[in-house]
Design an enzyme around this catalytic site. Sequence first.
Site, PDB file in Angstrom:
ATOM      1  N   HIS A   1       0.803  -1.218   0.000  1.00  0.00           N
ATOM      2  CA  HIS A   1       0.000   0.000   0.000  1.00  0.00           C
ATOM      3  C   HIS A   1       0.839   1.273   0.000  1.00  0.00           C
ATOM      4  O   HIS A   1       1.963   1.288   0.503  1.00  0.00           O
ATOM      5  CB  HIS A   1      -0.907   0.037   1.240  1.00  0.00           C
ATOM      6  CG  HIS A   1      -1.846  -1.112   1.344  1.00  0.00           C
ATOM      7  ND1 HIS A   1      -2.254  -1.633   2.552  1.00  0.00           N
ATOM      8  CD2 HIS A   1      -2.459  -1.857   0.386  1.00  0.00           C
ATOM      9  CE1 HIS A   1      -3.088  -2.634   2.346  1.00  0.00           C
ATOM     10  NE2 HIS A   1      -3.223  -2.798   1.041  1.00  0.00           N
TER      11      HIS A   1
ATOM     12  N   LYS B   1       6.039   5.814   7.645  1.00  0.00           N
ATOM     13  CA  LYS B   1       5.417   4.900   8.609  1.00  0.00           C
ATOM     14  C   LYS B   1       6.464   4.323   9.551  1.00  0.00           C
ATOM     15  O   LYS B   1       7.513   3.848   9.121  1.00  0.00           O
ATOM     16  CB  LYS B   1       4.728   3.746   7.882  1.00  0.00           C
ATOM     17  CG  LYS B   1       3.588   4.172   6.969  1.00  0.00           C
ATOM     18  CD  LYS B   1       2.963   2.980   6.253  1.00  0.00           C
ATOM     19  CE  LYS B   1       1.813   3.419   5.358  1.00  0.00           C
ATOM     20  NZ  LYS B   1       1.208   2.263   4.643  1.00  0.00           N
TER      21      LYS B   1
END
Length: 200
Positions: free
Chosen positions: A64, A73
């Site tokens: 993703h 992230k």
Amino acid sequence: MGQIKVTTCPIEGLYVIEPAVHGDARGYFMETYNRRDMEEVGLNLNFVQDNQSASKKGVLRGLHFQKEFPQGKLVRAIRGRVFDVAVDLRQNSKTFGQWYGVELTEENKKQFYISEGFAHGFLVLSDYAEFCYKVTDFYHPGDEGGLAWNDPEIGIQWPELVGTYPGSADASGYTLSDGTHLTLSDKDQTWETLKNTHHF
């Protein structure tokens, strides 16, 4: 400083982070995020959202990214064991199209920081796993992008996975080595290969 150990990865923009764990007979304590420590090792990050997911063995989530609002992230497994992967989608990068993976477990307590410009995903190797991550931008509906988890051009070596590339991201025909069926969402079985997906 001294509360974290940061290891740079072969692909620029990826870091494995190991926090200091203070344990005794009662259990343990650790700082899972300290902004000052991160800044001292050159990671000046502004996290805006925390996410958490739970998955059973054989679940693969990914790969993703967000197209117009890319997210950095910081990911970790707080229960169980996962193999976490990032793929470089930065067109001007010398490692464009290359991948790097790291095993994250509740025992090793490692964290993986993935900068903006990567596709990200993970495979659950334990019976059950809980996965947490901090992100540098909010989730934007309609901005989702994805990359086929089994693109042969990238050639991710997912551990314990057995199967033959069917010409698409379809999970059918794949199992873990113990016979557990691979499970992907319907959406994750429709993503395109590297040559046909979004690049940064």
